[in-house]
Design a protein around this motif. Structure first.
Motif, short mmCIF file in Angstrom:
data_model
loop_
_atom_site.label_atom_id
_atom_site.label_comp_id
_atom_site.label_asym_id
_atom_site.label_seq_id
_atom_site.Cartn_x
_atom_site.Cartn_y
_atom_site.Cartn_z
N GLU A 226 0.85 -1.19 0.00
CA GLU A 226 0.00 0.00 0.00
C GLU A 226 0.88 1.24 0.00
OE1 GLU A 226 -2.59 -0.28 3.31
OE2 GLU A 226 -3.87 -1.79 2.41
N SER A 227 1.45 1.55 -1.15
CA SER A 227 2.32 2.70 -1.27
C SER A 227 1.87 3.55 -2.45
CB SER A 227 3.78 2.25 -1.47
OG SER A 227 3.92 1.57 -2.70
N LEU A 228 2.25 4.81 -2.41
CA LEU A 228 1.90 5.71 -3.49
C LEU A 228 2.63 5.36 -4.78
CD1 LEU A 228 1.94 9.07 -1.51
CD2 LEU A 228 -0.03 7.70 -2.15
N SER A 229 3.83 4.80 -4.65
CA SER A 229 4.58 4.40 -5.84
C SER A 229 3.84 3.29 -6.59
CB SER A 229 5.98 3.92 -5.45
OG SER A 229 6.70 4.97 -4.83
N LEU A 230 3.33 2.29 -5.87
CA LEU A 230 2.60 1.21 -6.51
C LEU A 230 1.30 1.71 -7.13
CD1 LEU A 230 2.20 -1.75 -7.21
CD2 LEU A 230 1.28 -2.12 -4.92
N THR A 231 0.60 2.60 -6.45
CA THR A 231 -0.62 3.17 -7.01
C THR A 231 -0.34 3.95 -8.27
OG1 THR A 231 -1.51 3.35 -4.76
CG2 THR A 231 -2.64 4.59 -6.49
N ASN A 232 0.77 4.68 -8.27
CA ASN A 232 1.19 5.41 -9.47
C ASN A 232 1.40 4.46 -10.64
OD1 ASN A 232 2.38 7.11 -11.34
ND2 ASN A 232 3.61 8.19 -9.83
N ILE A 233 2.04 3.34 -10.38
CA ILE A 233 2.30 2.35 -11.43
C ILE A 233 0.99 1.74 -11.93
CG2 ILE A 233 3.37 0.10 -11.90
CD1 ILE A 233 5.61 0.90 -10.00
N LEU A 234 0.09 1.42 -11.02
CA LEU A 234 -1.18 0.81 -11.43
C LEU A 234 -2.00 1.75 -12.31
CD1 LEU A 234 -2.24 -0.91 -8.07
CD2 LEU A 234 -1.28 -2.00 -10.09
N MET A 235 -1.96 3.04 -12.02
CA MET A 235 -2.74 3.99 -12.79
C MET A 235 -2.13 4.26 -14.15
SD MET A 235 -5.35 4.77 -10.86
CE MET A 235 -5.98 6.33 -11.46
N THR A 236 -0.81 4.36 -14.21
CA THR A 236 -0.15 4.71 -15.47
C THR A 236 0.18 3.49 -16.33
OG1 THR A 236 1.99 4.72 -14.32
CG2 THR A 236 0.82 6.82 -14.53
N HIS A 237 0.02 2.28 -15.80
CA HIS A 237 0.30 1.06 -16.56
C HIS A 237 -0.93 0.15 -16.51
CE1 HIS A 237 4.26 2.64 -15.45
NE2 HIS A 237 4.75 2.00 -16.48
N SER A 238 -2.07 0.71 -16.86
CA SER A 238 -3.32 -0.04 -16.76
C SER A 238 -3.39 -1.19 -17.74
CB SER A 238 -4.51 0.91 -16.99
OG SER A 238 -4.41 1.53 -18.26
N SER A 239 -2.62 -1.16 -18.82
CA SER A 239 -2.66 -2.24 -19.81
C SER A 239 -1.71 -3.37 -19.49
CB SER A 239 -2.32 -1.67 -21.20
OG SER A 239 -1.02 -1.10 -21.21
N CYS A 240 -0.99 -3.27 -18.38
CA CYS A 240 0.00 -4.29 -18.02
C CYS A 240 -0.45 -5.09 -16.80
CB CYS A 240 1.36 -3.64 -17.72
SG CYS A 240 2.04 -2.66 -19.08
N ASP A 241 0.06 -6.31 -16.71
CA ASP A 241 -0.10 -7.11 -15.50
C ASP A 241 0.99 -6.71 -14.52
OD1 ASP A 241 -2.24 -8.55 -16.52
OD2 ASP A 241 -0.95 -10.06 -17.43
N VAL A 242 0.59 -6.23 -13.34
CA VAL A 242 1.54 -5.74 -12.34
C VAL A 242 1.62 -6.75 -11.20
CG1 VAL A 242 2.13 -3.86 -10.78
CG2 VAL A 242 1.00 -3.35 -12.95
N PHE A 243 2.81 -7.33 -11.02
CA PHE A 243 3.06 -8.27 -9.93
C PHE A 243 3.95 -7.56 -8.91
CE2 PHE A 243 2.20 -10.87 -13.61
CZ PHE A 243 1.37 -11.87 -13.11
N SER A 244 3.51 -7.52 -7.66
CA SER A 244 4.24 -6.82 -6.60
C SER A 244 4.79 -7.80 -5.59
CB SER A 244 3.32 -5.80 -5.90
OG SER A 244 2.25 -6.48 -5.26
N TYR A 245 5.92 -7.43 -5.01
CA TYR A 245 6.54 -8.21 -3.93
C TYR A 245 6.85 -7.26 -2.77
CZ TYR A 245 9.98 -10.81 -1.21
OH TYR A 245 10.67 -11.42 -0.18
N ASN A 246 6.34 -7.60 -1.59
CA ASN A 246 6.55 -6.80 -0.40
C ASN A 246 7.69 -7.40 0.42
OD1 ASN A 246 6.45 -5.30 1.95
ND2 ASN A 246 4.23 -5.38 2.15
N PRO A 247 8.86 -6.75 0.49
CA PRO A 247 9.98 -7.32 1.25
C PRO A 247 9.71 -7.43 2.74
CG PRO A 247 10.74 -5.62 -0.28
CD PRO A 247 9.24 -5.52 -0.22
N GLN A 248 8.76 -6.64 3.28
CA GLN A 248 8.49 -6.70 4.71
C GLN A 248 7.67 -7.94 5.08
OE1 GLN A 248 10.05 -4.44 6.48
NE2 GLN A 248 10.76 -3.42 4.60
N THR A 249 6.63 -8.20 4.30
CA THR A 249 5.77 -9.35 4.57
C THR A 249 6.15 -10.59 3.75
OG1 THR A 249 4.18 -8.63 2.88
CG2 THR A 249 3.85 -7.83 5.12
N ARG A 250 7.02 -10.42 2.73
CA ARG A 250 7.46 -11.50 1.84
C ARG A 250 6.28 -12.14 1.11
NH1 ARG A 250 12.71 -14.71 4.14
NH2 ARG A 250 13.88 -12.86 4.82
N ILE A 251 5.37 -11.30 0.67
CA ILE A 251 4.19 -11.76 -0.06
C ILE A 251 4.22 -11.16 -1.45
CG2 ILE A 251 1.66 -11.70 -0.18
CD1 ILE A 251 1.59 -11.63 2.84
#
Length: 516
Positions: A226-251
């Motif tokens: 839940e970061s502003l950087s990830l939200t920025n990517i989701l909005m500007t790359h709506s045509s792409c599949d976005v896979f995220s990795y959280n180093p804190q939770t390792r999910i």
């Protein structure tokens, strides 16, 4: 807006903010602390640039380390150099606060913590992101697992992925890239990477070309969920599949499933903006390059559509500040990409500490849109393919491309057609009714003798009259209000006696009783 009209003036001082300190530097040895904050590199850049007055900008979550960092730098740069800690930013903490730095006549700024990497224009900047740890092997394994488990990625055709990450993981980006390229090679996925440009001079830019969205269809993101950087990517790359990795939770998971929901909410906000005739351009940055050009572009765009616009600079935004402009029907926030999305209802309330403790619901009184959304709202018909633009220069290019796409003769015909269409009623998807837009900046076709009687008002107590300006949105809004001020009671109330007021300075006023 639960507290917009009910808070007292003491709230600005007594209200406490819920700030979660970043404990990444806790329990570190002196050598590890210096490495975390790049003390040696920062010292070399200061001496190399021969900077005499340096501003150290810290976000709220890193203020607890400002004193140790100050002492370490002060002991290395010499006594002839002055260091100042900027404990509060004018706007978002991710932006370089050139305004506060100029108050102390700083020669350079050292920006600590998360940064949006927006191009600056006035002072040289030294970026220190911090070095958070990440398990590279676990990161690669979880991203491969999330990619293979997604049903839409089972195609055997070659695909290209772009690696993105939070700036605090830039020190391990090369290692992550190499291992991802090795792991995804059997899956026919090519990994590309755009290095960050974090140079000491604000005028220097990265020589690496930023790939266009058409060159890749997958985005791998390393950072908090839940970061502003990830939200920025989701909005500007709506045509792409976005896979995220959280180093804190390792999910790791597919995060782009929320993109359509975000864009639908923004589409609804654009529809509200289409019903507005009076706009307020909120200046949300004074350091990002091209912000003045963008504000000029927005003014011209609104004037061409006969919309009334006000340019407002209020520093950090609060619901109480915006509530002072009741005649404004829609606000346009000119800020860096991350702070632009901060006020939208697509962001989790977990990020409200970055906006002074206010949640997104507090700003729901009037719609707040981005400059790109304004360009969509002012079109006759919205043709939105899901593309979302936050970069200032790209927004200006999009507007000029739309305006200059035809020849001069065709452009004049289109302008005449738009003038005729402006007088026609428009159907609102928000109210479900037809509305006649208010047109500002057009020459009045009526003479003063034919003017509406409601535009003639009492000017002063001498009973002289004046005519209201038809282009004044504030005056028109005042005429529609039922309460227009205190009742004039000339000759009915007795005048009060004159009394001696207080004198002196604010820290110790003097009155008649205490005067010696």
């Amino acid at each position: 807006m639960t507290s917009t009209f009910s808070t007292s003036s003491e709230n600005a001082i007594t209200r406490s903010l819920n700030i979660t300190p970043d404990d990444s530097s806790n329990h570190l040895s002196p050598e590890q602390f210096d490495n975390f904050y790049d003390i040696e590199h920062t010292t070399d850049e200061i001496i190399k640039g021969d900077y005499k007055r340096i501003a150290l900008q810290f976000p709220d979550e890193l203020l607890h380390d400002s004193v140790p960092v100050y002492k370490r730098l002060k002991s290395l740069v010499g006594r002839d150099r002055e260091l100042y800690v900027l404990a509060d930013t004018s706007y978002g903490s991710c932006c370089v606060d050139e305004v506060a730095a100029q108050h102390i006549n700083a020669d350079a700024i050292v920006h600590y913590g998360h940064a949006c990497m927006s191009l600056t224009s006035r002072l040289p900047v030294i970026y220190v992101f911090g070095k958070k740890s990440v398990d590279i092997e676990d990161c690669v394994d979880k991203l491969v697992e999330a990619y293979t488990s997604h049903s839409s990625t089972t195609s055997s055709s070659p695909r290209t992925a772009l690696l993105k990450y939070e700036v605090c993981y830039s020190h391990v980006a090369r290692d992550v890239l190499q291992q991802l390229q090795t792991a995804f090679k059997p899956l026919s996925v090519d990994i590309i990477h755009t290095p960050l440009s974090a140079k000491s001079s604000s005028s220097s830019t990265s020589s690496n070309r930023t790939p266009s969205v058409a060159e890749y269809n997958i985005v791998f993101y390393v950072g908090e969920e839940e970061s502003l950087s990830l939200t920025n990517i989701l909005m500007t790359h709506s045509s792409c599949d976005v896979f995220s990795y959280n180093p804190q939770t390792r999910i790791s998971k597919l995060s782009s499933t929320l993109t359509n929901k975000m864009l639908m909410r923004r589409y609804a906000t654009i529809q509200k903006a289409r019903d507005a005739d009076v706009f307020g351009i909120l200046v949300g940055t004074l350091g990002v390059s091209s912000y003045l050009s963008l504000i000029t572009h927005l003014r011209k765009l609104l004037a061409s559509k006969h919309k009334k616009s006000y340019t407002i600079s209020v520093g950090k935004l609060t619901p109480s500040k915006l509530a002072n402009f009741l005649e404004i029907e829609c606000f346009i926030l000119v800020a860096c990409p991350e702070n632009t999305l901060l006020l939208n209802d697509t962001i989790s309330n977990r990020n409200q500490q970055q906006n002074g403790g206010y949640s997104n619901k507090d700003f729901s009184f009037k719609p707040i849109i981005t400059p790109f959304e304004l360009q969509l709202a002012l079109r006759e018909e919205i043709e939105w393919t899901g593309k979302f633009v936050l970069d200032f220069e790209e927004v200006i290019r999009e507007g000029e491309k739309k305006k200059g796409g035809n020849g001069e003769a065709e452009a004049e015909d289109e302008d005449e057609k738009e003038e005729k269409d402006l007088d026609e009623p428009r159907f609102s998807l928000i109210t479900g009714k037809y509305r006649h837009p208010k047109l500002y900046g057009r020459p009045s076709e009526k003479s003063e003798s034919q003017a509406d009687s409601s535009s003639v008002i009492l000017r002063n107590q001498d009973s002289s009259i004046s005519k209201l300006d038809n282009n004044s949105a504030a005056a028109q809004y005042l005429q529609q209000r039922t309460y227009k001020g205190l009742e004039v009671r000339l000759g009915e109330d007795e005048p009060s006696f004159l009394e001696q007021g207080r004198s002196g300075i604010a820290r110790g006023y003097q009155t008649d009783r205490h005067r010696k």
